[in-house]
Design an enzyme around this catalytic site. Sequence first.
Site, PDB file in Angstrom:
ATOM      1  N   CYS A  75      -7.563  11.577  -3.994  1.00  0.00           N
ATOM      2  CA  CYS A  75      -7.014  11.085  -5.261  1.00  0.00           C
ATOM      3  C   CYS A  75      -6.856  12.277  -6.186  1.00  0.00           C
ATOM      4  CB  CYS A  75      -7.930  10.027  -5.883  1.00  0.00           C
ATOM      5  SG  CYS A  75      -7.344   9.449  -7.497  1.00  0.00           S
ATOM      6  N   HIS A 172       1.577   8.953   2.456  1.00  0.00           N
ATOM      7  CA  HIS A 172       2.577   8.585   1.451  1.00  0.00           C
ATOM      8  C   HIS A 172       3.934   8.364   2.108  1.00  0.00           C
ATOM      9  CE1 HIS A 172       0.206   9.443  -2.225  1.00  0.00           C
ATOM     10  NE2 HIS A 172      -0.411  10.287  -1.421  1.00  0.00           N
ATOM     11  N   GLU A 221      -0.006   2.096  -5.154  1.00  0.00           N
ATOM     12  CA  GLU A 221      -1.087   2.739  -4.416  1.00  0.00           C
ATOM     13  C   GLU A 221      -1.771   1.777  -3.447  1.00  0.00           C
ATOM     14  OE1 GLU A 221      -3.726   5.598  -6.090  1.00  0.00           O
ATOM     15  OE2 GLU A 221      -2.679   5.570  -8.018  1.00  0.00           O
ATOM     16  N   CYS A 230      -0.184   8.679 -10.152  1.00  0.00           N
ATOM     17  CA  CYS A 230      -0.845   8.943  -8.872  1.00  0.00           C
ATOM     18  C   CYS A 230      -0.650  10.417  -8.567  1.00  0.00           C
ATOM     19  CB  CYS A 230      -0.260   8.075  -7.761  1.00  0.00           C
ATOM     20  SG  CYS A 230      -0.928   8.436  -6.118  1.00  0.00           S
ATOM     21  N   GLY A 233       0.373  11.169  -5.045  1.00  0.00           N
ATOM     22  CA  GLY A 233       1.731  10.644  -4.920  1.00  0.00           C
ATOM     23  C   GLY A 233       2.755  11.564  -5.553  1.00  0.00           C
TER      24      GLY A 233
END
Length: 294
Positions: A75, A172, A221, A230, A233
Amino acid sequence: MRIPFTKMQGAGNDFVVLDETQARFGLDTAHYRFLADRHFGVGADQILTVRPSPAPGIDFEYLIHNADGAEVEQCGNGARCFARFVRDAGLTRKDAIRVQTRGGVIEPVLQADGRVTVNMGAPVFEPGRIPFAPGQVPAEPSGSWQQWPLRLATPGQDTLVRVAVVSMGNPHAVQLVDDVATAPVLLQGPLIEHHPFFPNRVNAGFMQVQSRRQIRLRVYERGAGETLACGSGACAAVVAGIRLGLLDAEVDVQTHGGVLTIAWAGDSEPVMMTGPATTVFQGQIEIPDDLPNA
């Protein structure tokens, strides 16, 4: 059981941070779900746990649990908040910190302007390491790279979308859209997250390219739904845009929660992410003993 916590946010992506450097709280999946619950708990996209160094050359261990209680690998926004927390809590005096995550070692650096830069490591493109299992479905050439077709069972008819697939320590799938404001994030996001091509589920990114140095991004997410930002991301989107020939090596990513700056020199070089990390409040919470595990 009563435990102390710190509420933090990075570009609107919010976290409950737990300090287990002295002793572990013994939390399970139900406890993490309770803490993340915005009605009955503290409320957060993820729960971040700080633990002591697990090995020489590493300063801390960093655990991440999504709002559904599942542990995940990475994260990016949480990594910035993690670094800000350990410094502000007096757990380290370093500006550059080496942290072990489930997805690998990361290196957050606190900047003089209050922002935090995180070395997110090199992106991973090999399908088996993402993991991504498209079977016999072929990739489609796109720019200097490729995209993969995904068939989604949307209401009324199937929808075919094309995604660039990459791991930033977590998986992703990034698709290009004309306008993120009208993109079907809440409709397609969960369908992409649970698509059978992704055995560990996936984070679904929706990227609008505004120029070679600026994009707008929304991310649905894995295990959390759409969040205000994110970090991993944003890294995945910029990497995908660079490999598709659409973006330069440094890009500002506009999310609902703020701007992240992502830089990648290509090939096996690490992705660098810079953005804010802010403490919101501290407190203690009583966790019920009779939480359901289902």
